[in-house]
Write an enzyme that holds these catalytic residues in place. Structure first.
Site, PDB file in Angstrom:
ATOM      1  N   ASP A 162       0.886  -1.117   0.031  1.00 41.08           N
ATOM      2  CA  ASP A 162      -0.104   0.118   0.007  1.00 41.08           C
ATOM      3  C   ASP A 162       0.777   1.349   0.092  1.00 41.08           C
ATOM      4  O   ASP A 162       1.886   1.319   0.466  1.00 41.08           O
ATOM      5  CB  ASP A 162      -0.899   0.007   1.392  1.00 41.08           C
ATOM      6  CG  ASP A 162      -1.981  -0.819   1.040  1.00 41.08           C
ATOM      7  OD1 ASP A 162      -2.097  -1.649   0.150  1.00 41.08           O
ATOM      8  OD2 ASP A 162      -3.052  -0.822   1.986  1.00 41.08           O
ATOM      9  N   HIS A 314       3.846  -2.376   3.019  1.00 41.66           N
ATOM     10  CA  HIS A 314       3.661  -1.262   2.543  1.00 41.66           C
ATOM     11  C   HIS A 314       5.012  -0.604   2.067  1.00 41.66           C
ATOM     12  O   HIS A 314       5.945  -1.000   2.461  1.00 41.66           O
ATOM     13  CB  HIS A 314       3.530   0.140   3.869  1.00 41.66           C
ATOM     14  CG  HIS A 314       2.456  -0.175   4.389  1.00 41.66           C
ATOM     15  ND1 HIS A 314       1.988  -0.917   5.383  1.00 41.66           N
ATOM     16  CD2 HIS A 314       1.090   0.704   4.223  1.00 41.66           C
ATOM     17  CE1 HIS A 314       0.873  -0.928   5.823  1.00 41.66           C
ATOM     18  NE2 HIS A 314       0.049   0.183   5.166  1.00 41.66           N
TER      19      HIS A 314
END
Length: 793
Positions: A162, A314
């Protein structure tokens, strides 16, 4: 003697007797107390041949335009060769400001500083959410009437990342994945895609999958439906522009596992399905954002042997060194040692038990975009990137402006203090007391409101030998009659057709019989000692010109009070600084004195620019003459009292200053006095009087930008600090000039309104110069001053 106290006013036709003692002002070449030796002469009625510049006398009525061309004391005879632009408008300046604000807002939006949520939604009641969703898999399909959720088959792991792409961490993640022959799914932010489109193309080229994670990472539940759709469509367009593909995968910011979907978020999930998106949450959260350590990240993402998983990582949003390190350990360990398969979301769906193999066997979340979509996406990226480069340039320019502003402030404080201490020493002398005859030239065009007070203040000066020459420059009112009607024997009125202020000054100088010429605007009132103080520097033979201390006499209106502050802070502090640096750029037209020899050296007052005072002063500096500032020589002028009048005046000043700089630009490359003035005076003038006013609006614009789109408290504090510095400088300047501090109550308003007007004037002046248009003089409306220093304030 206090301002406004003139002593005895002489009777008409009688030469004024000095009010000082004979010992202070002895008459050169005659007994003390005698009358001046200027002959009593009245102008004849018929014109004769024009005088040459610098001759000791001349006929009163030279032919039209003798002694100089147009440029104008008024608008009576505009030069037909000059192109006069439309009246100044705020439209263009407003357009520039609008463009600047639009660019800043684009960047504020792209940087996710407007849409950042204040509170992240916490999961609540979920009784309205179907059980097969809350208890189902992490891939939720609401594109049909009946929602369905899917899980990956056992031993399948879909790595998802992400918040990217990130220029530092995303390439490292991609390198690790490539080394281990693993494909992953990246849920990207549209704002980051527009900044780093090359990374998206690399993802697609290397077989990875991309999905939408919103454009600015907002809390979706706090947004309206159209705002959410805009987040999706903008990110989709950015992906298309970067890689030429569309995607049907969507993950909301701050999303979690399926059982975290509640009654608030379920309608948003359904809404996304109606738009054609598959919503992807996760089974395992690595919590790498918390930097728990490499072993902890691996432990949190280790799947159960009996089921597959969607794992959340991430690749942006902070330091992702632990993420990269954990991937290097877990990828070979999970794949080679424990037999897990790494898949993208699309691959996992195709391999899952519940996916409809008949309709989805060839399913891929990414599809090629049309050429029209690709060009739209590229255009969007180009616009965002261009705005980013523009803002970076503005930030750099703002830094330069800030440094120059602070440097100028320090330089003014230091040099103004040095100037005041030097000149106010009891032992300071320019040389022997200067008492040579002085001629005062007053060019006047329709100055009926103030000519009487101006001439009276000059004719009754406390200087022993003063003649006043009023050059009526084709006035259409009774300016000349008023000046003549005063009846002073030392006042002569010369009538000439309208030829402009430079021409009037040159004609008056040709008529002057003294070797020191004082030039005065027709709306200006001198204090009794001003002429004496103004000419004392000529005791130094190196001095060719002297700038006096201009005061605003009409301080009743707020606009005039703002100018009073500007005159004290800006003009007079500047002149002290330039005096010390020996590069004075302007002797003000309201009060200035010149040695005739210096005027001869530069060819008199030129009509080639609208700032004839700046043009003349620069020419004298280039010729090697010393130009100084005399603070004790004070003159009171009538400043514009309305915004419109002020605009006209400053528009002409700014434009004329740039004309003068351009005219003398070669001085920067010359040697000797001219080169020294060019490399100091012209550079300082360009930086401090053109450059800073032109770019200083950035400080205010970025302050507003910070209030709206960044840290309001920090931005307000920075702006307040700048205002505090301005106030400190104002107090310093007022104390140095021995002015009352009362008018400073309007300083904050001046910063908000007056300063912005000056910015607009400078910007439009630059535009006028760049377009090649030329301006003519603008005659300002005058009401007249009654006596110097009697206005409030």
């Amino acid at each position: 003697m206090q301002p406004g106290h003139y002593g005895r006013v002489p009777q008409p036709t009688q030469y004024p007797q000095p009010t000082h003692t004979p010992q202070r002002f002895p008459q050169p070449g005659q007994p003390a107390g005698g009358t001046p030796q200027f002959p009593q002469q009245r102008p004849p009625s018929k014109p004769t041949a024009p005088p040459t510049f610098g001759s000791p006398g001349g006929p009163p009525n030279p032919p039209p335009n003798a002694g100089g061309g147009g440029g104008g004391g008024g608008e009576g005879a505009p030069d037909p060769a000059r192109k006069v632009p439309p009246r100044p408008r705020f439209l263009f300046v407003g357009f520039l400001l609008l463009v600047l604000v639009a660019v800043l807002m684009v960047q504020a939006y792209v940087q996710a500083q407007i849409a950042t949520p204040q509170n992240v939604h916490l999961s609540g009641n979920s009784d309205e959410v179907p059980d097969n969703v809350t208890n189902g898999g992490p891939i939720i399909d609401t594109t049909h009437d009946d929602p369905v959720s899917y899980s990956l088959r056992p031993k399948d792991i879909a790595l998802t990342f992400d918040d990217g792409p990130d220029p530092k961490w995303t390439p490292q993640v991609l390198d690790v994945l490539k080394k281990n022959h693993v494909h992953a799914t990246f849920f990207v932010l549209g704002s980051n895609v527009t900044k780093y489109p090359g990374l998206i193309k690399r993802m697609v080229d290397e077989g990875h999958e991309v999905g939408i994670h919103s454009f600015t990472h907002p809390e979706m539940s706090e947004m309206s439906a159209w705002e959410r759709q805009l987040q999706y469509s903008q990110t989709q367009m950015a992906i298309v522009g970067a890689a030429g593909v569309t995607t049907s995968l969507l993950r909301f910011p701050y999303s979690s596992e399926p059982d975290a979907i509640d009654n608030v978020y379920w309608p948003i999930v359904e809404e996304a399905g109606r738009l054609g998106y598959l919503n992807v949450v996760n089974d395992k959260d690595s919590e790498d954002w918390a930097k728990p350590g490499i072993p902890a990240i691996i432990k949190k993402t280790r799947p159960s042997p009996s089921k597959g998983e969607v794992a959340l990582f991430h690749d942006a949003g902070g330091n992702r060194a632990q993420t990269v390190a954990a991937l290097k350990v877990m990828l070979p360990q999970f794949a080679k040692q424990e037999g897990y398969n790494f898949v993208t979301i699309s691959e996992g769906l195709r391999r899952s038990k519940g996916w409809n193999q008949q309709t989805g066997a060839n399913f891929s979340a990414m599809q090629p975009a049309t050429s029209a979509e690709i060009w739209r996406g590229k255009a969007m990226i180009w616009v965002v990137q261009a705005s980013g480069y523009f803002v970076k340039g503005l930030v750099g320019l703002l830094t330069v402006v800030g440094v120059l502003t602070l440097g100028r402030l320090i330089l003014m404080l230091v040099l103004a203090t040095v100037h005041a201490r030097k000149r106010r020493k009891k032992t300071f002398r320019w040389g022997p007391e200067f008492l040579e005859p002085v001629s005062v030239v007053v060019p006047a065009y329709n100055e009926k409101e103030g000519i009487a007070a101006a001439v009276r203040s000059l004719a009754t000066s406390n200087y022993p030998m003063v003649e006043v020459i009023v050059v009526d420059d084709g006035s259409s009112d009774n300016t000349a009659e008023i000046a003549e009607g005063l009846g002073f024997a030392n006042v002569r009125v010369v009538r000439v057709p309208n030829g402009g202020k430079p021409a009037a000054l040159n004609i008056g100088t040709a008529w002057a019989r003294a070797d020191v010429i004082v030039m005065v605007d027709g709306d200006t009132i001198f204090e009794p000692d001003s002429v004496y103080e103004l000419v004392q520097p000529f005791a130094d033979p190196r001095v060719g010109g002297v700038a006096g201390n201009v005061k605003v006499g009409n301080r009743q209106s707020i606009v005039a009070r703002w100018q009073h502050i500007e005159y004290v802070i800006g003009f007079n502090l500047d002149r002290r600084m330039y005096d010390i640096l020996q590069c004075m750029p302007t002797i003000p037209g309201a009060i200035g004195a010149f040695r005739r020899e210096a005027l001869n050296d530069v060819g008199g007052v030129s009509h080639e620019t609208l700032a004839e005072d700046t043009d003349l002063t620069i020419a004298m500096g280039r010729a090697g003459w010393k130009v100084v500032y005399e603070e004790k020589a004070r003159a009171w002028t009538e400043a514009p009292s309305t915004i419109a009048q002020l605009w006209k005046q400053r528009y002409r000043w700014s434009y004329g200053t740039m004309q003068a700089m351009w005219k003398h630009r070669k001085a920067v490359f010359e040697r000797g006095p001219s080169g020294r003035f060019g490399r100091f005076g012209l550079v300082f003038l360009g930086i401090f009087q053109v450059g800073l006013p032109l770019f200083a609006p950035l400080i205010d614009v970025f302050a507003l930008y910070g209030l709206v789109a960044y840290d309001a408290a920090l931005s307000a504090g920075a702006w307040a600090g700048m205002l505090a510095l301005q106030f400190f400088l104002a107090v310093f300047a007022f104390k140095l000039d021995k002015e009352k501090l009362g008018p400073l109550w309007s300083l904050p308003a001046q910063q908000f309104v007056y300063r912005q007007l000056m910015y607009a004037v400078m910007i439009q002046s630059v535009v006028t110069a760049l377009t090649g248009a030329r301006l003519r003089w603008h005659k300002l409306h005058r009401t007249g001053l009654t006596a110097p220093g009697t206005t409030p304030g």
